[in-house]
Design an enzyme around this catalytic site. Sequence first.
Site, PDB file in Angstrom:
ATOM      1  N   CYS A   1       3.333   6.785   7.537  1.00 33.68           N
ATOM      2  CA  CYS A   1       4.695   7.249   7.280  1.00 33.68           C
ATOM      3  C   CYS A   1       5.088   6.832   5.875  1.00 33.68           C
ATOM      4  O   CYS A   1       4.884   5.680   5.479  1.00 33.68           O
ATOM      5  CB  CYS A   1       5.654   6.654   8.314  1.00 33.68           C
ATOM      6  SG  CYS A   1       7.383   7.094   8.066  1.00 33.68           S
TER       7      CYS A   1
ATOM      8  N   HIS B   1       3.039   2.441   2.059  1.00 32.43           N
ATOM      9  CA  HIS B   1       3.385   3.122   3.301  1.00 32.43           C
ATOM     10  C   HIS B   1       4.130   2.150   4.202  1.00 32.43           C
ATOM     11  O   HIS B   1       4.144   0.936   3.972  1.00 32.43           O
ATOM     12  CB  HIS B   1       2.163   3.734   4.005  1.00 32.43           C
ATOM     13  CG  HIS B   1       1.143   2.736   4.430  1.00 32.43           C
ATOM     14  ND1 HIS B   1      -0.179   3.040   4.646  1.00 32.43           N
ATOM     15  CD2 HIS B   1       1.233   1.410   4.703  1.00 32.43           C
ATOM     16  CE1 HIS B   1      -0.838   1.968   5.011  1.00 32.43           C
ATOM     17  NE2 HIS B   1      -0.002   0.971   5.063  1.00 32.43           N
TER      18      HIS B   1
ATOM     19  N   ASN C   1       0.817  -1.217   0.000  1.00 36.40           N
ATOM     20  CA  ASN C   1       0.000   0.000   0.000  1.00 36.40           C
ATOM     21  C   ASN C   1       0.849   1.265   0.000  1.00 36.40           C
ATOM     22  O   ASN C   1       0.340   2.364   0.209  1.00 36.40           O
ATOM     23  CB  ASN C   1      -0.936   0.012   1.209  1.00 36.40           C
ATOM     24  CG  ASN C   1      -2.035  -1.023   1.074  1.00 36.40           C
ATOM     25  OD1 ASN C   1      -2.508  -1.300  -0.030  1.00 36.40           O
ATOM     26  ND2 ASN C   1      -2.436  -1.613   2.188  1.00 36.40           N
TER      27      ASN C   1
END
Length: 417
Positions: free
Chosen positions: A351, A316, A314
Amino acid sequence: MVATTAASAFFPVPSPDSVAKPTKSGNGPTNLGMLKSKSSSGALQGKANAQAPRKINGTSVGLATLPVVVKDEGSRPSTAPRTFINTLPDWSMLLAAITTVFLAAEKQWMMLDWKPKRPDVLVDPFGLGRIVQDGLVYTQNFSIRSYEIGADRTASIDTLMNHLQETALNHVKSVGLLDDGFGSTPEMYKKNLIWVVTKMEVLVNRYPAWGDVVQVDTWVRGSGKNGMRRDWLVRDCKTGETLTRASSLWVMMNKKTRKLSKMPEEVREEIEPYFLNSAPVVEEDNRRLPKLNDDTADFIRSGLAPRWSDLDVNQHVNNVKYIGWILESAPPEILESHEISALTLEYRRECSKDSVLQSLTAIPGNQDSDLKSCGEVECQHLLRLENGAEIVRGRTDWRPKYSSNCGVAGEVPAESA
């Protein structure tokens, strides 16, 4: 020997009657030259070509001779006529040859068939998991590998978290709901939705050691209108002892806008049949996690950056990676003498690969004490970007290592030294 026997079955040997046999006929000389002569009996008797006797030390030496009588062709016994039955091979001998070959091959196979002596590795306990309890619970076994343990020969907290995540994804895949992305269902994929974890609670009773086999059970249930809760139970396959209990809360996020989203009704209809109505395995810790800053933190570690391998599908950072960053600011004294017994994480934002983070840790009430000699210790954590934006808030409870096996906290057992 086997080849000779098999060949003889297909190629019959000539009859012994076709070869002349030496026989006695009176006291006549030996027939070595096969010279024919007429006689009243109709038999042909040949005489040997005589040679001058040799003398050795004055003594005559000669070859011993035996009389040989060769019968006339007319006196030979008649052989059986050659028919189709007579030309067939001896099937009994052929069957014996084939049996011998198979027995030799089987013996060779048994010699090459290696069998381990340890009874615990006779059956492979690993591989794909399975669905149990009417299709609502997924279970899978894991072996603790050498690269998943720490200096004390037990599995790390990161290893346990990876096992939890792996079973969660395999559960969705096994029931046919895994489409594109990290656990996205077909309806979620159509609406560009993905799952993100907002809270994780883990209680560790005992860490498995190198070579142990653990069984991880997981299931899901609803949480409010837009959330889903997933629970795990980790047990020792050999003893059945409960090693770890964990619970997590998941919500949906739009993959393009990166904002949280409500659960569409189509998605609810997909996942609701797999909800298990059961009590949570972990009682929710409602204690507030404080926000740390440079003044309240006792230890700060800066310059933490994700690597490319830290990203998931995904795009991240995987939530398991945050645990390693949080422990970067934990004091070495605690890491050497204590182990995590409880973990609570609250995820605030994702993040990305270009982020640079700071890890902050505070130990309330133990600033001036010797951390190695302390009993249970509580730590507060914060993972934030360099601009101050919060990524994760956390709390960890620590207990002395080997405290359940030794009388003195922190003392290493003799067999593990």
